[in-house]
Design an enzyme around this catalytic site. Structure first.
Site, PDB file in Angstrom:
ATOM      1  N   GLY A 239       0.661  -0.820   0.273  1.00  0.00           N
ATOM      2  CA  GLY A 239      -0.384   0.092   0.132  1.00  0.00           C
ATOM      3  C   GLY A 239       0.982   1.734   0.122  1.00  0.00           C
ATOM      4  O   GLY A 239       0.118   2.545   0.149  1.00  0.00           O
ATOM      5  N   GLU A 272       4.544  -6.183   2.347  1.00  0.00           N
ATOM      6  CA  GLU A 272       4.547  -6.353   1.274  1.00  0.00           C
ATOM      7  C   GLU A 272       4.302  -5.198  -0.264  1.00  0.00           C
ATOM      8  O   GLU A 272       2.885  -5.598  -0.307  1.00  0.00           O
ATOM      9  CB  GLU A 272       3.494  -7.479   1.157  1.00  0.00           C
ATOM     10  CG  GLU A 272       3.054  -8.917   2.337  1.00  0.00           C
ATOM     11  CD  GLU A 272       1.547  -9.093   2.424  1.00  0.00           C
ATOM     12  OE1 GLU A 272       1.594 -10.146   2.628  1.00  0.00           O
ATOM     13  OE2 GLU A 272       0.279  -9.226   1.943  1.00  0.00           O
ATOM     14  N   PRO A 273       5.211  -5.095  -0.193  1.00  0.00           N
ATOM     15  CA  PRO A 273       5.121  -3.559  -1.472  1.00  0.00           C
ATOM     16  C   PRO A 273       5.024  -4.570  -2.601  1.00  0.00           C
ATOM     17  O   PRO A 273       5.708  -5.186  -2.635  1.00  0.00           O
ATOM     18  CB  PRO A 273       6.159  -2.951  -1.037  1.00  0.00           C
ATOM     19  CG  PRO A 273       7.214  -2.665  -0.168  1.00  0.00           C
ATOM     20  CD  PRO A 273       6.607  -4.361   0.324  1.00  0.00           C
ATOM     21  N   ARG A 275       3.702  -2.015  -6.015  1.00  0.00           N
ATOM     22  CA  ARG A 275       3.994  -0.552  -6.965  1.00  0.00           C
ATOM     23  C   ARG A 275       5.350   0.252  -6.013  1.00  0.00           C
ATOM     24  O   ARG A 275       6.134   0.941  -6.885  1.00  0.00           O
ATOM     25  CB  ARG A 275       2.771   0.235  -6.511  1.00  0.00           C
ATOM     26  CG  ARG A 275       2.192   1.648  -7.035  1.00  0.00           C
ATOM     27  CD  ARG A 275       1.565   2.537  -6.558  1.00  0.00           C
ATOM     28  NE  ARG A 275       0.020   1.304  -6.410  1.00  0.00           N
ATOM     29  CZ  ARG A 275      -1.106   1.431  -6.736  1.00  0.00           C
ATOM     30  NH1 ARG A 275      -0.856   2.201  -8.049  1.00  0.00           N
ATOM     31  NH2 ARG A 275      -1.812   0.685  -6.254  1.00  0.00           N
ATOM     32  N   ARG A 311      -5.199   0.772 -16.351  1.00  0.00           N
ATOM     33  CA  ARG A 311      -5.127   0.607 -15.134  1.00  0.00           C
ATOM     34  C   ARG A 311      -6.119   3.242 -15.417  1.00  0.00           C
ATOM     35  O   ARG A 311      -6.965   3.163 -14.357  1.00  0.00           O
ATOM     36  CB  ARG A 311      -3.361   1.782 -14.659  1.00  0.00           C
ATOM     37  CG  ARG A 311      -3.149   0.525 -14.132  1.00  0.00           C
ATOM     38  CD  ARG A 311      -1.826   0.941 -13.531  1.00  0.00           C
ATOM     39  NE  ARG A 311      -2.167   1.068 -11.845  1.00  0.00           N
ATOM     40  CZ  ARG A 311      -2.689   2.534 -11.468  1.00  0.00           C
ATOM     41  NH1 ARG A 311      -2.443   3.589 -12.251  1.00  0.00           N
ATOM     42  NH2 ARG A 311      -3.320   3.275 -10.125  1.00  0.00           N
ATOM     43  N   TYR A 315      -9.626   2.437 -13.219  1.00  0.00           N
ATOM     44  CA  TYR A 315      -9.623   3.202 -11.959  1.00  0.00           C
ATOM     45  C   TYR A 315      -9.329   4.735 -12.529  1.00  0.00           C
ATOM     46  O   TYR A 315      -9.669   5.582 -11.354  1.00  0.00           O
ATOM     47  CB  TYR A 315      -7.715   3.169 -10.867  1.00  0.00           C
ATOM     48  CG  TYR A 315      -7.805   1.951 -11.212  1.00  0.00           C
ATOM     49  CD1 TYR A 315      -8.385   0.785 -10.567  1.00  0.00           C
ATOM     50  CD2 TYR A 315      -6.477   1.491 -11.483  1.00  0.00           C
ATOM     51  CE1 TYR A 315      -8.236  -0.202 -10.066  1.00  0.00           C
ATOM     52  CE2 TYR A 315      -5.742  -0.005 -10.865  1.00  0.00           C
ATOM     53  CZ  TYR A 315      -7.127  -0.959 -10.803  1.00  0.00           C
ATOM     54  OH  TYR A 315      -6.910  -2.589 -10.346  1.00  0.00           O
ATOM     55  N   CYS A 341     -11.413  -1.362 -29.822  1.00  0.00           N
ATOM     56  CA  CYS A 341     -13.260  -1.569 -29.563  1.00  0.00           C
ATOM     57  C   CYS A 341     -14.003  -0.982 -28.376  1.00  0.00           C
ATOM     58  O   CYS A 341     -14.550  -2.328 -28.138  1.00  0.00           O
ATOM     59  CB  CYS A 341     -13.788  -2.514 -30.582  1.00  0.00           C
ATOM     60  SG  CYS A 341     -13.017  -2.967 -31.989  1.00  0.00           S
ATOM     61  N   TYR A 370       1.511  -3.099 -11.970  1.00  0.00           N
ATOM     62  CA  TYR A 370      -0.327  -3.444 -12.474  1.00  0.00           C
ATOM     63  C   TYR A 370      -0.616  -3.079 -13.612  1.00  0.00           C
ATOM     64  O   TYR A 370      -1.307  -2.856 -14.527  1.00  0.00           O
ATOM     65  CB  TYR A 370      -1.060  -2.660 -11.374  1.00  0.00           C
ATOM     66  CG  TYR A 370      -0.919  -3.169 -10.101  1.00  0.00           C
ATOM     67  CD1 TYR A 370      -1.185  -4.717  -9.249  1.00  0.00           C
ATOM     68  CD2 TYR A 370       0.018  -1.834  -8.766  1.00  0.00           C
ATOM     69  CE1 TYR A 370      -0.754  -4.628  -8.078  1.00  0.00           C
ATOM     70  CE2 TYR A 370       0.111  -2.486  -7.718  1.00  0.00           C
ATOM     71  CZ  TYR A 370      -0.834  -3.901  -6.938  1.00  0.00           C
ATOM     72  OH  TYR A 370      -0.352  -4.001  -6.236  1.00  0.00           O
TER      73      TYR A 370
HETATM   74  N1  LLP Z   1      -0.561  -7.000  -0.133  1.00  0.00           N
HETATM   75  C1  LLP Z   1      -2.050  -7.041  -0.347  1.00  0.00           C
HETATM   76  C2  LLP Z   1      -2.915  -8.609   0.606  1.00  0.00           C
HETATM   77  C3  LLP Z   1      -2.528  -6.490  -1.223  1.00  0.00           C
HETATM   78  O1  LLP Z   1      -3.852  -7.198  -1.889  1.00  0.00           O
HETATM   79  C4  LLP Z   1      -1.714  -6.334  -2.744  1.00  0.00           C
HETATM   80  C5  LLP Z   1      -2.773  -5.181  -3.530  1.00  0.00           C
HETATM   81  C6  LLP Z   1      -0.570  -5.718  -1.956  1.00  0.00           C
HETATM   82  C7  LLP Z   1       0.464  -6.371  -0.745  1.00  0.00           C
HETATM   83  C8  LLP Z   1       0.699  -4.917  -2.601  1.00  0.00           C
HETATM   84  O2  LLP Z   1      -0.482  -3.357  -2.877  1.00  0.00           O
HETATM   85  P1  LLP Z   1       0.633  -2.513  -2.789  1.00  0.00           P
HETATM   86  O3  LLP Z   1       2.435  -2.552  -2.431  1.00  0.00           O
HETATM   87  O4  LLP Z   1       1.517  -2.434  -4.732  1.00  0.00           O
HETATM   88  O5  LLP Z   1       0.539  -1.145  -3.238  1.00  0.00           O
HETATM   89  N2  LLP Z   1      -3.880  -2.569  -9.791  1.00  0.00           N
HETATM   90  C9  LLP Z   1      -4.858  -1.762  -8.953  1.00  0.00           C
HETATM   91  C10 LLP Z   1      -4.034  -2.257  -6.972  1.00  0.00           C
HETATM   92  C11 LLP Z   1      -4.478  -3.481  -6.860  1.00  0.00           C
HETATM   93  C12 LLP Z   1      -4.238  -3.894  -5.392  1.00  0.00           C
HETATM   94  C13 LLP Z   1      -4.033  -5.389  -4.922  1.00  0.00           C
HETATM   95  N3  LLP Z   1      -4.010  -5.542  -3.993  1.00  0.00           N
HETATM   96  C14 LLP Z   1      -3.766  -1.026  -9.099  1.00  0.00           C
HETATM   97  O6  LLP Z   1      -3.454  -0.807 -10.659  1.00  0.00           O
HETATM   98  O7  LLP Z   1      -3.753  -0.135  -8.377  1.00  0.00           O
END
Ligand code: LLP
Length: 413
Positions: A239, A272-273, A275, A311, A315, A341, A370
């Site tokens: 996150g 768990e990063p 992004r 994306r 979003y 299309c 993503y």
């Molecule tokens: N851990 C869990 C349990 C998660 O559900 C996620 C992301 C992460 C870690 C990694 O999150 P991050 O650090 O990448 O924010 N497709 C969307 C994002 C979906 C995220 C899903 N879960 C986008 O393109 O913004």
């Protein structure tokens, strides 16, 4: 113009590390993803250092981008992997991760995936369902495995201040377990003799620019687990936010770490990063196929689309679009669209940019996370190649080739 330590404009040319992108793209077809392994390493090291005060162990979230070269780079850096399917576990193992460095999350793990993960001996299951506890216990029992380590994913009923599609910790979300369900599982662990329920997992969403919901979720987590001494690990999920515009600033991670540290004393911490590791290390290159002016609008029709980068369509995400060769000219208000299309196949809407002409090439920025991971074959489009620029910054190679028509037809009888 500097986008980050690896991507910048030098003498009108957009560069990735030491290489001008137009030189790379000359040898390839667009659309194509290009990633800087150097930037990925840097991002990982920066996160690792920022979370050092809480001793966090980083599991890169493979869902953001599971390209093998990227996984290998991060595994070599010492990262573990956060996987959400049997497929991601297989990819992580294939890239060289030790099973003991993989955590397995997901709201709907199948019995087959659970058996595979137990059999391989992965480090943690992040569990989101009571029946799932039973399935893991059954798998471990039938395989005679040592006790399987489990973290319960807590739904703290906190709304993350982010896009609703990437918010997961509010009441009514499908994710996690309620405080009641977690209390119940922890009070009667004898029901699961093959499990060691010793962790709590909390992930309230993605692109979390505001730290208040995170600290609120942690306060609730502490309240919940305070009396259960067997819980020795807190997994904070992912996150961490990234800037999608080069002039945008995001809160310093160090501030977040300062805010959350008081909740984490005495616990092993996992993170768990996804992004924050990969987003700004990747770009998607595209070529202008057509220019169309109608209805009072200027459309640049490019050869990348929502099938390579969904994306914006999904979003309303805004990715900057930068020509590989900068030119002067009065800026225009443009719609950058793909060939698919679908009316929602728009990569940039009402974007002020320097004018483009047919054949010009552009980079769609901050597309490492993503992007390819969510690419599809819709409209029977071939998924693009992925190129990696080596950590030396000076050489590049194709990590995954572009799909062919044969690939498209391969699985059909
Ligand atoms: N851990 C869990 C349990 C998660 O559900 C996620 C992301 C992460 C870690 C990694 O999150 P991050 O650090 O990448 O924010 N497709 C969307 C994002 C979906 C995220 C899903 N879960 C986008 O393109 O913004």
């Amino acid at each position: 113009m500097v986008f980050n330590s690896s991507i910048r404009v030098v003498d009108a040319a957009l560069m990735i590390d030491d290489l001008p992108l137009d030189a790379i793209v000359r040898e390839l077809e667009t659309p194509v993803y290009v990633y800087s392994l150097k930037r990925i390493q840097e991002n990982y090291r920066r996160l690792k250092a920022a979370f050092e005060p809480v001793g966090a162990r980083i599991h890169y979230s493979a869902k953001a981008n599971s390209n093998a070269a990227i996984l290998r780079t991060l595994i070599d850096e010492g990262a573990g992997i956060d996987a959400v399917s049997g497929g991601e576990i297989a990819r992580a193992l294939h890239a060289g991760a030790a099973a003991q460095d993989i955590v397995f999350a997901g709201v709907g793990k199948t019995v087959a995936e659970i058996a595979f993960a137990v059999e391989r001996g992965i480090a943690w299951f992040n569990v989101e369902n009571e029946l799932e506890l039973q399935h893991i216990n059954d798998a471990a029992s039938s395989m005679g495995t040592e006790r399987v380590q489990v973290a319960l994913r807590f739904n703290p009923e906190v709304s993350a201040n982010t896009h609703p599609h990437i918010s997961t910790g509010h009441g009514g979300a499908k994710f996690g377990l309620t405080a009641g369900a977690i209390g119940d599982a922890l009070e009667r662990p004898e029901r699961y003799p093959c499990l060691n329920i010793c962790g709590i997992h909390v992930h309230i969403g993605s692109q979390l620019g505001d730290s208040a919901p995170t600290t609120q979720a942690l306060a609730k987590t502490k309240q919940l687990i305070g009396s259960f001494r067997e819980i020795h690990t807190i997994n904070l999920g992912g996150g961490l936010p990234v800037a999608y515009r080069h002039d945008q600033s995001i809160p310093a991670i160090e501030n977040l770490v300062n805010e959350i540290t008081p909740y984490l004393y005495g616990y092993q911490v996992l993170l768990e990063p996804g992004r924050a590791v990969i987003a700004d290390a990747g770009i998607l290159l595209a070529t202008v196929l057509y220019v169309k002016i109608q209805g009072g609008k200027t459309f640049y029709i490019v050869d990348a689309s929502m099938t390579e980068l969904i994306r914006p369509a999904l979003y309303g995400a805004q990715h900057e679009i930068v020509p590989l060769r900068q030119s002067d000219g009065e800026r225009v208000l443009a719609q950058v669209v793909g060939p698919v299309c679908e009316s929602t196949d728009v990569l940039a809407e009402d974007r002020e940019m320097t004018p483009l002409k047919v054949g010009d090439q552009v980079a769609i920025m901050t597309a490492g996370a993503y992007g390819m991971a969510m690419a599809s074959n819709y409209n029977s489009r071939m998924r693009p190649a992925e190129v990696v620029v080596a950590a030396d910054g000076a050489s590049w190679s194709v990590s995954r080739r572009r799909e062919t028509v044969e690939d498209l037809l391969r699985l059909e009888n």
